[in-house]
Design a protein around this motif. Structure first.
Motif, PDB file in Angstrom:
ATOM      1  N   VAL A 200      -7.610 -27.656 -60.007  1.00 19.35           N
ATOM      2  CA  VAL A 200      -8.747 -28.437 -59.523  1.00 19.35           C
ATOM      3  C   VAL A 200      -9.522 -28.941 -60.733  1.00 19.35           C
ATOM      4  CG1 VAL A 200      -8.912 -27.184 -57.340  1.00 19.35           C
ATOM      5  CG2 VAL A 200     -10.175 -26.349 -59.343  1.00 19.35           C
ATOM      6  N   GLY A 201     -10.575 -29.745 -60.491  1.00 18.44           N
ATOM      7  CA  GLY A 201     -11.329 -30.340 -61.583  1.00 18.44           C
ATOM      8  C   GLY A 201     -11.911 -29.309 -62.534  1.00 18.44           C
ATOM      9  N   ARG A 202     -11.898 -29.628 -63.843  1.00 21.15           N
ATOM     10  CA  ARG A 202     -12.290 -28.657 -64.861  1.00 21.15           C
ATOM     11  C   ARG A 202     -13.734 -28.829 -65.342  1.00 21.15           C
ATOM     12  NH1 ARG A 202      -8.536 -30.208 -69.948  1.00 21.15           N
ATOM     13  NH2 ARG A 202      -9.454 -28.280 -70.752  1.00 21.15           N
ATOM     14  N   LEU A 203     -14.369 -29.980 -65.101  1.00 16.49           N
ATOM     15  CA  LEU A 203     -15.720 -30.198 -65.619  1.00 16.49           C
ATOM     16  C   LEU A 203     -16.687 -29.210 -64.973  1.00 16.49           C
ATOM     17  CD1 LEU A 203     -17.463 -32.029 -67.456  1.00 16.49           C
ATOM     18  CD2 LEU A 203     -17.960 -33.400 -65.410  1.00 16.49           C
ATOM     19  N   GLY A 204     -17.420 -28.445 -65.797  1.00 20.04           N
ATOM     20  CA  GLY A 204     -18.345 -27.443 -65.285  1.00 20.04           C
ATOM     21  C   GLY A 204     -17.654 -26.303 -64.588  1.00 20.04           C
ATOM     22  N   ASN A 205     -16.390 -26.046 -64.958  1.00 20.62           N
ATOM     23  CA  ASN A 205     -15.598 -25.039 -64.244  1.00 20.62           C
ATOM     24  C   ASN A 205     -14.720 -24.251 -65.212  1.00 20.62           C
ATOM     25  OD1 ASN A 205     -14.530 -23.682 -61.982  1.00 20.62           O
ATOM     26  ND2 ASN A 205     -12.829 -25.120 -61.824  1.00 20.62           N
ATOM     27  N   GLU A 206     -15.192 -24.100 -66.470  1.00 25.37           N
ATOM     28  CA  GLU A 206     -14.376 -23.388 -67.454  1.00 25.37           C
ATOM     29  C   GLU A 206     -15.200 -22.280 -68.110  1.00 25.37           C
ATOM     30  OE1 GLU A 206     -11.152 -26.612 -69.056  1.00 25.37           O
ATOM     31  OE2 GLU A 206     -13.220 -26.890 -69.731  1.00 25.37           O
ATOM     32  N   PRO A 207     -14.784 -21.006 -67.949  1.00 29.69           N
ATOM     33  CA  PRO A 207     -15.551 -19.889 -68.502  1.00 29.69           C
ATOM     34  C   PRO A 207     -15.012 -19.365 -69.828  1.00 29.69           C
ATOM     35  CG  PRO A 207     -13.967 -19.061 -66.914  1.00 29.69           C
ATOM     36  CD  PRO A 207     -13.723 -20.549 -67.023  1.00 29.69           C
ATOM     37  N   ASP A 208     -14.054 -20.072 -70.445  1.00 31.77           N
ATOM     38  CA  ASP A 208     -13.338 -19.497 -71.577  1.00 31.77           C
ATOM     39  C   ASP A 208     -13.651 -20.196 -72.894  1.00 31.77           C
ATOM     40  OD1 ASP A 208     -12.115 -21.895 -70.886  1.00 31.77           O
ATOM     41  OD2 ASP A 208     -10.108 -21.219 -71.445  1.00 31.77           O
ATOM     42  N   THR A 209     -13.226 -19.558 -73.967  1.00 30.23           N
ATOM     43  CA  THR A 209     -13.150 -20.173 -75.294  1.00 30.23           C
ATOM     44  C   THR A 209     -11.672 -20.282 -75.641  1.00 30.23           C
ATOM     45  OG1 THR A 209     -15.277 -19.329 -76.073  1.00 30.23           O
ATOM     46  CG2 THR A 209     -13.637 -19.877 -77.746  1.00 30.23           C
ATOM     47  N   TYR A 210     -11.224 -21.484 -75.878  1.00 31.35           N
ATOM     48  CA  TYR A 210      -9.808 -21.717 -76.183  1.00 31.35           C
ATOM     49  C   TYR A 210      -9.712 -22.653 -77.373  1.00 31.35           C
ATOM     50  CZ  TYR A 210      -4.962 -23.216 -75.850  1.00 31.35           C
ATOM     51  OH  TYR A 210      -3.651 -23.489 -76.141  1.00 31.35           O
ATOM     52  N   VAL A 211      -8.803 -22.352 -78.299  1.00 31.66           N
ATOM     53  CA  VAL A 211      -8.679 -23.162 -79.502  1.00 31.66           C
ATOM     54  C   VAL A 211      -7.212 -23.306 -79.885  1.00 31.66           C
ATOM     55  CG1 VAL A 211      -9.006 -21.148 -81.011  1.00 31.66           C
ATOM     56  CG2 VAL A 211      -9.416 -23.455 -81.908  1.00 31.66           C
ATOM     57  N   GLU A 212      -6.849 -24.515 -80.297  1.00 32.29           N
ATOM     58  CA  GLU A 212      -5.534 -24.789 -80.867  1.00 32.29           C
ATOM     59  C   GLU A 212      -5.747 -25.366 -82.259  1.00 32.29           C
ATOM     60  OE1 GLU A 212      -3.729 -27.572 -78.239  1.00 32.29           O
ATOM     61  OE2 GLU A 212      -3.217 -26.071 -76.724  1.00 32.29           O
ATOM     62  N   THR A 213      -5.065 -24.802 -83.248  1.00 29.57           N
ATOM     63  CA  THR A 213      -5.149 -25.269 -84.622  1.00 29.57           C
ATOM     64  C   THR A 213      -3.761 -25.706 -85.067  1.00 29.57           C
ATOM     65  OG1 THR A 213      -6.970 -23.767 -85.127  1.00 29.57           O
ATOM     66  CG2 THR A 213      -5.720 -24.646 -86.987  1.00 29.57           C
ATOM     67  N   VAL A 214      -3.625 -26.970 -85.445  1.00 25.58           N
ATOM     68  CA  VAL A 214      -2.328 -27.541 -85.810  1.00 25.58           C
ATOM     69  C   VAL A 214      -2.344 -27.897 -87.294  1.00 25.58           C
ATOM     70  CG1 VAL A 214      -0.640 -29.346 -85.356  1.00 25.58           C
ATOM     71  CG2 VAL A 214      -2.047 -28.457 -83.485  1.00 25.58           C
TER      72      VAL A 214
ATOM     73  N   ASN B  43      -5.064 -30.864 -87.358  1.00 25.77           N
ATOM     74  CA  ASN B  43      -5.498 -31.329 -86.038  1.00 25.77           C
ATOM     75  C   ASN B  43      -5.942 -30.136 -85.213  1.00 25.77           C
ATOM     76  OD1 ASN B  43      -2.775 -33.161 -86.699  1.00 25.77           O
ATOM     77  ND2 ASN B  43      -4.575 -34.319 -86.120  1.00 25.77           N
ATOM     78  N   ALA B  44      -6.769 -30.405 -84.211  1.00 25.91           N
ATOM     79  CA  ALA B  44      -7.276 -29.293 -83.419  1.00 25.91           C
ATOM     80  C   ALA B  44      -7.677 -29.754 -82.027  1.00 25.91           C
ATOM     81  CB  ALA B  44      -8.476 -28.648 -84.109  1.00 25.91           C
ATOM     82  N   TYR B  45      -7.642 -28.794 -81.104  1.00 25.58           N
ATOM     83  CA  TYR B  45      -8.285 -28.923 -79.796  1.00 25.58           C
ATOM     84  C   TYR B  45      -9.072 -27.640 -79.578  1.00 25.58           C
ATOM     85  CZ  TYR B  45      -9.337 -28.673 -74.895  1.00 25.58           C
ATOM     86  OH  TYR B  45     -10.019 -28.538 -73.711  1.00 25.58           O
ATOM     87  N   ALA B  46     -10.276 -27.748 -79.014  1.00 21.10           N
ATOM     88  CA  ALA B  46     -11.069 -26.554 -78.741  1.00 21.10           C
ATOM     89  C   ALA B  46     -12.067 -26.831 -77.641  1.00 21.10           C
ATOM     90  CB  ALA B  46     -11.794 -26.083 -79.997  1.00 21.10           C
ATOM     91  N   ARG B  47     -12.368 -25.788 -76.900  1.00 22.45           N
ATOM     92  CA  ARG B  47     -13.461 -25.833 -75.930  1.00 22.45           C
ATOM     93  C   ARG B  47     -14.114 -24.449 -75.925  1.00 22.45           C
ATOM     94  NH1 ARG B  47      -8.816 -25.739 -72.476  1.00 22.45           N
ATOM     95  NH2 ARG B  47      -8.617 -23.739 -71.387  1.00 22.45           N
ATOM     96  N   SER B  48     -15.410 -24.416 -75.666  1.00 24.20           N
ATOM     97  CA  SER B  48     -16.120 -23.149 -75.626  1.00 24.20           C
ATOM     98  C   SER B  48     -17.450 -23.365 -74.934  1.00 24.20           C
ATOM     99  CB  SER B  48     -16.349 -22.613 -77.046  1.00 24.20           C
ATOM    100  OG  SER B  48     -17.002 -21.355 -77.017  1.00 24.20           O
ATOM    101  N   GLY B  49     -17.837 -22.404 -74.084  1.00 23.20           N
ATOM    102  CA  GLY B  49     -19.115 -22.548 -73.405  1.00 23.20           C
ATOM    103  C   GLY B  49     -19.402 -21.400 -72.462  1.00 23.20           C
ATOM    104  N   LEU B  50     -20.582 -21.439 -71.887  1.00 28.84           N
ATOM    105  CA  LEU B  50     -21.028 -20.456 -70.902  1.00 28.84           C
ATOM    106  C   LEU B  50     -20.858 -21.009 -69.496  1.00 28.84           C
ATOM    107  CD1 LEU B  50     -24.381 -19.194 -72.452  1.00 28.84           C
ATOM    108  CD2 LEU B  50     -22.300 -17.831 -72.139  1.00 28.84           C
ATOM    109  N   LEU B  51     -20.430 -20.143 -68.571  1.00 28.12           N
ATOM    110  CA  LEU B  51     -20.400 -20.466 -67.147  1.00 28.12           C
ATOM    111  C   LEU B  51     -21.136 -19.328 -66.436  1.00 28.12           C
ATOM    112  CD1 LEU B  51     -19.338 -22.379 -64.933  1.00 28.12           C
ATOM    113  CD2 LEU B  51     -17.316 -20.906 -64.769  1.00 28.12           C
TER     114      LEU B  51
ATOM    115  N   LEU C 254      -1.381 -22.620 -84.139  1.00 28.48           N
ATOM    116  CA  LEU C 254      -1.945 -21.345 -83.713  1.00 28.48           C
ATOM    117  C   LEU C 254      -2.877 -21.591 -82.534  1.00 28.48           C
ATOM    118  CD1 LEU C 254      -2.950 -19.943 -87.224  1.00 28.48           C
ATOM    119  CD2 LEU C 254      -0.829 -19.532 -85.982  1.00 28.48           C
ATOM    120  N   ALA C 255      -2.899 -20.648 -81.594  1.00 34.08           N
ATOM    121  CA  ALA C 255      -3.767 -20.799 -80.426  1.00 34.08           C
ATOM    122  C   ALA C 255      -4.308 -19.440 -80.011  1.00 34.08           C
ATOM    123  CB  ALA C 255      -3.013 -21.440 -79.269  1.00 34.08           C
ATOM    124  N   ASP C 256      -5.501 -19.469 -79.419  1.00 29.82           N
ATOM    125  CA  ASP C 256      -6.124 -18.245 -78.922  1.00 29.82           C
ATOM    126  C   ASP C 256      -7.052 -18.615 -77.784  1.00 29.82           C
ATOM    127  OD1 ASP C 256      -6.770 -15.574 -78.728  1.00 29.82           O
ATOM    128  OD2 ASP C 256      -8.326 -15.638 -80.274  1.00 29.82           O
ATOM    129  N   GLY C 257      -7.211 -17.696 -76.843  1.00 32.07           N
ATOM    130  CA  GLY C 257      -8.111 -17.920 -75.722  1.00 32.07           C
ATOM    131  C   GLY C 257      -8.689 -16.613 -75.220  1.00 32.07           C
TER     132      GLY C 257
END
Length: 516
Positions: free
Chosen positions: A119-133, A87-95, A152-155
């Protein structure tokens, strides 16, 4: 012819007849014996064939059972009930800001973020974060089940492809959970036990703020689903968290301690009542805002100039115990107004329990610290192609880090989506946060109050629309955010007040988010 002469042939005839009869009887006896022997042979052969048929039937039945067992195992593995799963969760993008440079951002970007105000996170996240289960599940012959999990997680916030220098790779979970134990009976019949490092199974969050309503985690052990009554289940656990390298009265010396959180989590239908006690031995030796002054001192006898450090402020002592409780309701409708869902929670804590979200996660809290928080959100469809998810998160805390401090904030957020095609939708998010922060001089923070607002438009592509929980998503976005000038003076090392980031900001970007 005399009688003697007559008797001789008669005797001879009788003898001949007797011999003949004797031969006939002997032949008949032999034939009967042969027939009996043949019959016994046929019976034995029939029994042998029956035994062979029974053996073949048993073999076929065993093969069928083995085949069914294999099919059942394959089905369990395919469903994730047995064997390895991922299982996994991840987000990554440019701000990117309106000046073309990376922009400040994140759900905790405001001054209130220092005390949990998201506060609201949509269009407000400058990071790459990943969780690997990584999971491995096993079912034993007696019906018992075991789950082993590693997470495992990293950001990072950099956009580079190689981020080893900034990586915060971490093993966040390592535990084993045992369930369906046949020796468990009575109230424990359906209970499961666990030990290790983990996130509590029953944590829940407000996804659109990237904020847990409750987050219980650490290293320890517990038992889930103890059936105390027909409509009463309870979980019991102990979690340890470490407070390390804190300043004591002599500023050069550091100490460390462990916090233990003992929790009883009770469920009555849709209602949840959670109560926790916290203890951290020796944490009252902590001074949470030690300030020092260094001077150069000339020793006349040696004419050597040395630096001398003196303590100018010790701050408050840390708490060595605390209390925390939460009353929550998990609704199966949209606040009783229509189809959907909602969750509501009221949390309160004292001492070490005054960090009401991450229980036991803050060792700097004073023994007089108190905090009360409200969390509320729901999801529903306004029309067949329009869905909305409003949320409220608010908190008041006093004597948190210094006597007389007071932190008050409230966030109002709404995520709206319009499903245009089967794999494209327009998402919108509006967020407003009010804050009134009186830090009583803690860590050089200034007293500020004011409001922050954000609005985001995000064209979104996904394999299939429908509901707020369909992922993955690929989004483009444009965000406008603004805030009162007074908030730029809260502290010198936060995002607000950075050069070129003082309010009325546009930012743009692209982002992906996935979970499974």
């Amino acid at each position: 012819m005399n009688a003697a002469m007559l008797r001789t042939p008669l005797v001879a005839a009788v003898a001949v007849a007797s011999f003949a009869m004797s031969g006939l009887a002997s032949a008949q006896q032999s034939d009967i014996e042969q027939r009996l022997a043949d019959l016994e042979a046929r019976v034995a052969a029939a029994e042998a064939r029956a035994d062979a048929a029974e053996a073949r039937a048993a073999s076929v039945e065993e093969s069928v059972d083995d085949g069914q067992e294999r099919l059942d195992k394959v089905a369990r593995q395919a469903s994730g009930e047995e064997g390895f799963s991922f299982n996994a969760y991840a987000r990554s993008g440019l701000l990117i800001g309106e000046d073309g440079n990376s922009a400040e951002g994140g759900p905790y970007v405001t001054p209130a973020g220092s005390v949990g105000g998201a506060v609201g996170r949509l269009g407000n996240e400058p990071d790459t974060y990943v969780e690997t289960v990584l999971n491995y599940r096993q079912t034993y012959d007696n019906g018992a089940k075991a789950l082993y999990r590693t997470m495992l997680a990293d950001g990072v916030t950099t956009s580079n492809d190689w981020t080893a220098d900034e990586s915060s790779l971490n093993v966040r979970q390592v535990f084993v959970e045992l369930s369906d134990l046949p020796s468990f009976t009575g109230a424990f019949e359906n209970a499961s036990i666990w030990a290790g490092k983990r996130f509590d199974r029953d944590n829940f969050d407000i996804h659109w703020l990237d904020s847990d309503i409750i987050f219980l985690a650490g290293t320890g052990g517990g038992i889930y689903d103890v059936q105390l009554a027909d409509n009463w289940k309870a979980n019991f656990s102990v979690y340890g968290r470490s407070y390390s390298e804190f300043p004591t009265e002599e500023s050069e010396i550091t100490g460390d301690t462990d916090n233990l959180t003992f929790t009883a989590n009770n469920y009555f239908g849709n209602w949840q009542w959670m109560i926790s006690g916290l203890s951290a031995a020796d944490n009252d030796d902590r001074y949470n805002d030690v300030q020092t002054e260094t001077q150069l001192v000339n020793d006349p006898s040696t004419n050597i100039v040395e630096s001398q450090t003196t303590v100018t402020n010790l701050g408050e002592r840390g708490a060595d115990n605390g209390f925390h409780t939460m009353l929550a309701y998990h609704g199966d409708s949209f606040f009783g107004l229509g189809e959907g869902s909602f969750k509501a929670a009221l949390l309160h804590g004292q001492g070490l329990g005054a960090e009401v979200k991450t229980i036991g996660g803050d060792g700097n809290l004073t023994e007089d610290a108190t905090a009360t928080r409200l969390g509320l959100y729901g999801t529903t469809y306004l029309a067949p192609k329009w869905r909305i998810a409003p949320a409220i998160l608010a908190e008041v805390s006093e004597d948190r880090y210094a006597q007389g401090d007071k932190y008050s904030w409230a966030t109002f957020n709404a995520r709206l989506a319009n499903e245009i095609t089967s794999n494209f939708e327009m998402q919108y998010e509006a967020s407003y946060q009010f804050m009134d922060l009186d830090a009583a001089g803690y860590k050089g923070r200034n007293n500020v109050d004011g409001g922050y607002s954000k609005f985001t438009v995000a064209p979104t592509f996904k394999p299939q629309v429908g509901g707020f929980w369909q992922r993955p998503e690929v989004r483009l976005f444009a965000t406008f955010s603004d805030w009162d000038d007074d908030l730029n003076d809260y502290v010198s090392d936060d995002s607000f007040g950075e050069e070129g980031f003082t309010g009325s900001q546009w930012s743009f970007g692209v982002q992906t988010e996935v979970w499974f």
